[in-house]
Scaffold this motif. Structure first.
Motif, PDB file in Angstrom:
ATOM      1  N   TYR A  10       0.645  -1.243   0.100  1.00  0.00           N
ATOM      2  CA  TYR A  10       0.073   0.107   0.018  1.00  0.00           C
ATOM      3  C   TYR A  10       0.825   1.330   0.044  1.00  0.00           C
ATOM      4  N   LEU A  11       2.042   1.208   0.798  1.00  0.00           N
ATOM      5  CA  LEU A  11       2.947   2.320   0.597  1.00  0.00           C
ATOM      6  C   LEU A  11       3.426   2.531  -0.714  1.00  0.00           C
ATOM      7  N   THR A  12       3.833   1.381  -1.217  1.00  0.00           N
ATOM      8  CA  THR A  12       4.244   1.656  -2.735  1.00  0.00           C
ATOM      9  C   THR A  12       3.373   2.270  -3.600  1.00  0.00           C
ATOM     10  N   ALA A  13       2.159   1.784  -3.655  1.00  0.00           N
ATOM     11  CA  ALA A  13       1.312   2.331  -4.443  1.00  0.00           C
ATOM     12  C   ALA A  13       0.935   3.868  -3.997  1.00  0.00           C
ATOM     13  N   LEU A  14       1.028   4.243  -2.970  1.00  0.00           N
ATOM     14  CA  LEU A  14       0.605   5.502  -2.311  1.00  0.00           C
ATOM     15  C   LEU A  14       1.725   6.644  -2.810  1.00  0.00           C
ATOM     16  N   ALA A  15       2.869   6.070  -2.840  1.00  0.00           N
ATOM     17  CA  ALA A  15       3.992   6.850  -3.229  1.00  0.00           C
ATOM     18  C   ALA A  15       4.220   7.027  -5.094  1.00  0.00           C
ATOM     19  N   GLU A  16       3.618   6.029  -5.455  1.00  0.00           N
ATOM     20  CA  GLU A  16       3.732   6.057  -6.922  1.00  0.00           C
ATOM     21  C   GLU A  16       2.294   6.669  -7.560  1.00  0.00           C
ATOM     22  N   GLU A  17       1.493   6.862  -6.735  1.00  0.00           N
ATOM     23  CA  GLU A  17       0.223   7.504  -7.195  1.00  0.00           C
ATOM     24  C   GLU A  17       0.081   9.038  -6.603  1.00  0.00           C
ATOM     25  N   ALA A  18       0.714   9.255  -5.394  1.00  0.00           N
ATOM     26  CA  ALA A  18       0.742  10.638  -4.784  1.00  0.00           C
ATOM     27  C   ALA A  18      -0.541  10.916  -4.516  1.00  0.00           C
ATOM     28  N   HIS A  19      -1.547   9.994  -4.226  1.00  0.00           N
ATOM     29  CA  HIS A  19      -2.685  10.560  -3.779  1.00  0.00           C
ATOM     30  C   HIS A  19      -3.660   9.146  -3.027  1.00  0.00           C
ATOM     31  N   PHE A  20      -4.355   9.328  -2.237  1.00  0.00           N
ATOM     32  CA  PHE A  20      -4.833   8.556  -1.379  1.00  0.00           C
ATOM     33  C   PHE A  20      -6.090   7.466  -2.197  1.00  0.00           C
ATOM     34  N   VAL A  27      -5.167  -0.476  -5.439  1.00  0.00           N
ATOM     35  CA  VAL A  27      -5.065  -1.868  -4.993  1.00  0.00           C
ATOM     36  C   VAL A  27      -6.226  -2.493  -4.362  1.00  0.00           C
ATOM     37  N   HIS A  28      -7.710  -1.987  -5.195  1.00  0.00           N
ATOM     38  CA  HIS A  28      -8.606  -2.512  -4.847  1.00  0.00           C
ATOM     39  C   HIS A  28      -9.125  -2.625  -3.404  1.00  0.00           C
ATOM     40  N   VAL A  29      -8.715  -1.255  -2.614  1.00  0.00           N
ATOM     41  CA  VAL A  29      -9.449  -1.129  -1.469  1.00  0.00           C
ATOM     42  C   VAL A  29     -10.219   0.250  -1.361  1.00  0.00           C
ATOM     43  N   THR A  30     -10.742   0.343  -0.075  1.00  0.00           N
ATOM     44  CA  THR A  30     -11.576   1.827  -0.010  1.00  0.00           C
ATOM     45  C   THR A  30     -10.308   2.800   0.647  1.00  0.00           C
ATOM     46  N   GLN A  31     -10.488   4.177   0.525  1.00  0.00           N
ATOM     47  CA  GLN A  31      -9.692   5.091   0.828  1.00  0.00           C
ATOM     48  C   GLN A  31      -9.256   5.092   2.259  1.00  0.00           C
ATOM     49  N   PRO A  32     -10.327   4.892   3.151  1.00  0.00           N
ATOM     50  CA  PRO A  32     -10.259   4.957   4.475  1.00  0.00           C
ATOM     51  C   PRO A  32      -9.511   3.623   4.807  1.00  0.00           C
ATOM     52  N   ALA A  33      -9.624   2.420   4.233  1.00  0.00           N
ATOM     53  CA  ALA A  33      -8.827   1.150   4.573  1.00  0.00           C
ATOM     54  C   ALA A  33      -7.309   1.409   4.238  1.00  0.00           C
ATOM     55  N   LEU A  34      -7.221   1.782   3.201  1.00  0.00           N
ATOM     56  CA  LEU A  34      -5.988   2.254   2.809  1.00  0.00           C
ATOM     57  C   LEU A  34      -4.942   3.281   3.852  1.00  0.00           C
ATOM     58  N   SER A  35      -5.831   4.274   4.052  1.00  0.00           N
ATOM     59  CA  SER A  35      -5.255   5.210   5.185  1.00  0.00           C
ATOM     60  C   SER A  35      -5.046   4.659   6.299  1.00  0.00           C
ATOM     61  N   MET A  36      -5.952   3.783   6.829  1.00  0.00           N
ATOM     62  CA  MET A  36      -5.818   3.019   8.129  1.00  0.00           C
ATOM     63  C   MET A  36      -4.499   2.204   8.109  1.00  0.00           C
ATOM     64  N   GLN A  37      -4.246   1.410   7.032  1.00  0.00           N
ATOM     65  CA  GLN A  37      -2.951   0.596   6.913  1.00  0.00           C
ATOM     66  C   GLN A  37      -1.936   1.613   6.931  1.00  0.00           C
TER      67      GLN A  37
END
Length: 316
Positions: A10-20, A27-37
């Motif tokens: 998830y951190l890798t995806a966030l770094a590459e997309e620069a947007h939650f 990565v096929h999850v909700t934004q709150p779920a990714l933010s929580m992780q």
């Protein structure tokens, strides 16, 4: 709290997309779920990894360090999965091939594969452009790829064969060029007559490079290069109909000449422009017995295609 592979991905995806939001969709999850992780990862490490900005995110210095380590960890995990897949599935190897080679190189290679004893029991094929194949090599989706451009860092390569470029057009067009006083060279071609594959094909970049031309030059009295066809077969059909000139690799010469009998082929003056076809793998992986065996098989199939091209359009 334990750090998980999911959090690192998830951190890798966030770094590459620069947007939650975009990272969550990727990565096929909700934004709150990714933010929580991500917050749980920060809590486990005791570090702030991400600066939350009004219109996106930015990694902190600590975030960049963790991202680099995450990349190495995830790469090792993907390779472990890939090795397990090859063993558990009876020696399955997934091979990628670029579109300007796949229709010509794969059939004779598969015919030779049937009689080979030192190759995997199952070879699965994936046809895609160079950029996609290199990305899938990096993420472990592919075990190897056949491409015609230098692969860059993190990859190892075995040369297979040199694939020279032929000039294709109608017999009348080529006869006019052959009558020129100067020996035929790519840089002497009229860009207005060139038809090339659409963007994303390495053959287009190679053709423009050998002609010393810029992509999509237009305006101000400069030539415009037609970049629109999606396949080499389409290009050959167009030039056979008198629409212009194009480049045909030797590996494709016999097949495309048979499919477009009105198309004629001609060699350039020495040194002939060419591309180097190579078998590429991730450098981090130790060489397995099937790698040199597959390289020999592909090189042999390529040599057969080049011999056919030499008979069709003799050199010198």
């Amino acid at each position: 709290m334990m750090i998980t592979l999911r959090q690192l991905s998830y951190l890798t995806a966030l770094a590459e997309e620069a947007h939650f939001g975009r990272a969550a969709a990727r990565v096929h999850v909700t934004q709150p779920a990714l933010s929580m992780q991500i917050r749980e990862l920060e809590g486990a490490l005791g570090l702030t990894l991400v600066d939350r900005l009004p219109r996106g995110v930015r990694l902190t210095r600590a975030g960049h360090e963790v991202l680099a380590r995450a990349g190495r960890i995830l790469a090792e995990v993907r390779e472990m999965e890939s090795a397990a897949r090859r063993g558990a599935l009876g020696g399955v190897v997934t091979l990628g091939v670029i579109p300007t080679l796949a229709p010509y190189l794969v059939p004779p290679a598969l015919a030779a594969l049937r009689s080979a004893t030192d190759l995997p029991q199952d070879l699965r094929l994936r046809e895609a452009d160079t950029e996609t194949l290199l990305r899938e090599l990096s993420d472990g989706t592919l075990d190897a790829a056949v491409i015609a451009t230098p692969p860059g860092p993190g990859m190892t390569q075995l040369p297979l064969f040199e694939d020279r470029f032929l000039l294709a057009g109608t017999a009348a067009r080529l006869a006019a060029l052959a009558g020129q006083a100067e020996a035929l060279r790519p840089v002497s071609l009229d860009p207005d007559q060139l038809l090339l594959l659409d963007e994303g094909h390495c053959l287009t970049d190679q053709a423009l490079e050998v002609c010393a031309l810029d992509r999509r030059r237009m305006g101000g009295g400069r030539a415009r290069i037609d970049l629109g066809a999606s396949s080499l077969a389409t290009l050959c059909g167009l030039v056979a109909a008198g629409m212009g000139l194009t480049f045909v690799p030797e590996a494709a010469a016999r097949a495309e000449s048979a499919a477009a009998p009105q198309m004629a082929l001609m060699r350039f003056a020495a040194p002939e422009p060419s591309r180097q076809v190579r078998l590429v793998r991730r450098a981090a992986i130790g060489e397995e017995p099937w790698v040199p065996a597959l390289a020999r098989l592909l090189a042999g199939a390529g040599a057969g295609l080049l011999a056919e091209a030499q008979r069709l359009v003799p050199r010198g």
